[in-house]
Design a protein around this motif. Structure first.
Motif, PDB file in Angstrom:
ATOM      1  N   HIS A   8       0.830  -1.213   0.000  1.00 57.03           N
ATOM      2  CA  HIS A   8       0.000   0.000   0.000  1.00 57.03           C
ATOM      3  C   HIS A   8       0.860   1.256   0.000  1.00 57.03           C
ATOM      4  N   ARG A   9       1.966   1.212   0.733  1.00 55.32           N
ATOM      5  CA  ARG A   9       2.858   2.372   0.765  1.00 55.32           C
ATOM      6  C   ARG A   9       3.443   2.629  -0.624  1.00 55.32           C
ATOM      7  N   ARG A  10       3.792   1.554  -1.316  1.00 55.53           N
ATOM      8  CA  ARG A  10       4.325   1.715  -2.675  1.00 55.53           C
ATOM      9  C   ARG A  10       3.244   2.218  -3.621  1.00 55.53           C
ATOM     10  N   ARG A  11       2.013   1.753  -3.449  1.00 58.81           N
ATOM     11  CA  ARG A  11       0.896   2.262  -4.248  1.00 58.81           C
ATOM     12  C   ARG A  11       0.739   3.760  -4.040  1.00 58.81           C
ATOM     13  N   PHE A  12       0.883   4.200  -2.798  1.00 61.85           N
ATOM     14  CA  PHE A  12       0.789   5.627  -2.492  1.00 61.85           C
ATOM     15  C   PHE A  12       1.796   6.428  -3.306  1.00 61.85           C
ATOM     16  N   HIS A  13       3.051   5.976  -3.303  1.00 64.89           N
ATOM     17  CA  HIS A  13       4.092   6.715  -4.020  1.00 64.89           C
ATOM     18  C   HIS A  13       3.840   6.719  -5.529  1.00 64.89           C
ATOM     19  N   LEU A  14       3.442   5.583  -6.083  1.00 63.41           N
ATOM     20  CA  LEU A  14       3.216   5.513  -7.528  1.00 63.41           C
ATOM     21  C   LEU A  14       2.016   6.357  -7.941  1.00 63.41           C
ATOM     22  N   LEU A  15       0.933   6.300  -7.142  1.00 60.49           N
ATOM     23  CA  LEU A  15      -0.267   7.066  -7.478  1.00 60.49           C
ATOM     24  C   LEU A  15      -0.029   8.565  -7.327  1.00 60.49           C
ATOM     25  N   ARG A  16       0.728   8.951  -6.304  1.00 55.45           N
ATOM     26  CA  ARG A  16       1.038  10.371  -6.136  1.00 55.45           C
ATOM     27  C   ARG A  16       1.890  10.863  -7.302  1.00 55.45           C
ATOM     28  N   HIS A  17       2.865  10.058  -7.696  1.00 55.99           N
ATOM     29  CA  HIS A  17       3.731  10.438  -8.821  1.00 55.99           C
ATOM     30  C   HIS A  17       2.933  10.548 -10.114  1.00 55.99           C
ATOM     31  N   ALA A  18       1.898   9.706 -10.258  1.00 57.53           N
ATOM     32  CA  ALA A  18       1.090   9.710 -11.482  1.00 57.53           C
ATOM     33  C   ALA A  18       0.020  10.799 -11.464  1.00 57.53           C
ATOM     34  N   GLY A  19      -0.105  11.536 -10.348  1.00 60.05           N
ATOM     35  CA  GLY A  19      -1.067  12.622 -10.285  1.00 60.05           C
ATOM     36  C   GLY A  19      -2.469  12.193  -9.928  1.00 60.05           C
ATOM     37  N   HIS A  20      -2.604  11.206  -9.031  1.00 64.83           N
ATOM     38  CA  HIS A  20      -3.913  10.744  -8.566  1.00 64.83           C
ATOM     39  C   HIS A  20      -3.987  10.924  -7.047  1.00 64.83           C
ATOM     40  N   PRO A  21      -4.195  12.151  -6.565  1.00 66.26           N
ATOM     41  CA  PRO A  21      -4.108  12.408  -5.124  1.00 66.26           C
ATOM     42  C   PRO A  21      -5.151  11.685  -4.290  1.00 66.26           C
TER      43      PRO A  21
END
Length: 269
Positions: free
Chosen positions: A215-228
């Protein structure tokens, strides 16, 4: 031996990090025991689990029960490969969780050098997994080392695949995590997110730590992709995970907003 193994086996199997809190008798027994050839490396894991429960990770694996720099010098002087390896894995895990990827790799490599002393169904796969996970992080942080780190990650992944086929421990959720890292390194974000979802599903309630990592990795990838909004949800799920970096006082949402750069700051008003 059983008391010491229980400390690292609980963590490396993906369970909660509060083993010393749930079973304080384990650490009390280890502190009193007269087995100097293995005692300190087991206490290293007790110290690690205690430190992982803090909201801010310290700069070194050091505390009342164990100080890595001091004890490592002693282990080297005595030529005790068992304690060098087992304590170096614990120190490397702390460095990885704190984002000190280069030092984590140095310590994982040192543990691998003494791997012959730690043949077990838990420690060796645990070392392989964390070294691979850390290698992907170091490859992203230091492009000059990316080729070498990805080779290290792939070699460790192949070892885990072999053990998953022939060993008694289910490593599928860890392999899915490493698959996600490999896909993310190739820029395949959607496939990486699917692999992280698969890892969470495979981990289930039996391995909350690995679900927390996913989940933590999902957070970083989604934030980087612009999905806050999706990143916020991933951060919430990570905060509900294995008790890593929590004060236990219910202030996780505030840290989630801070890390995710969500909402308004006082200076914006």
């Amino acid at each position: 031996y059983c008391a010491g193994v229980a400390l690292y086996a609980d963590f490396l199997s993906g369970r909660q990090v509060d083993t010393p809190g749930r079973h304080p008798e384990l650490l009390d027994y280890l502190r009193r025991t007269e087995m100097p050839h293995v005692k300190d490396c087991f206490l290293a894991w007790g110290q690690l689990l205690h430190l992982l429960g803090r909201p801010d990770l310290p700069p070194e694996l050091s505390g009342d029960d164990f100080d890595y720099p001091t004890k490592f010098a002693e282990f080297q002087r005595l030529g005790n490969g068992v304690q060098i390896a087992i304590s170096s894995i614990a120190a490397g895990v702390l460095d990885h969780q704190a984002g000190r990827y280069q030092r984590a790799e140095d310590r994982f490599a040192l543990a691998a050098k003494h791997e012959v002393h730690i043949i077990s169904q838990v420690l060796v796969p645990g070392l392989a997994f964390f070294r691979a996970l850390n290698a992907y992080a170091l490859a992203a942080a230091d492009p000059a080392q990316s080729v070498r780190m990805r080779r290290i990650a792939w070699r460790q992944t192949l070892r885990l695949k072999f053990w998953n086929r022939s060993g008694p421990v289910n490593l599928a959720h860890r392999l899915a995590l490493l698959k996600a890292e490999r896909l993310a390194a190739k820029g395949q974000l959607a496939a990486a997110l699917m692999a992280l979802h698969e890892s969470c599903t495979l981990a289930g309630p039996q391995a909350p730590f690995f679900a927390c990592v996913a989940h933590r990795r999902r957070f970083h990838l989604l934030r980087h992709a612009g999905h806050p909004s999706e990143a916020r949800e991933a951060a919430r799920q990570s905060a509900q995970g294995a008790g890593i970096g929590t004060t236990g006082r219910g202030i996780g949402p505030a840290y989630m907003d801070k890390i995710g750069r969500l909402g308004l700051r006082a200076q914006d008003i």
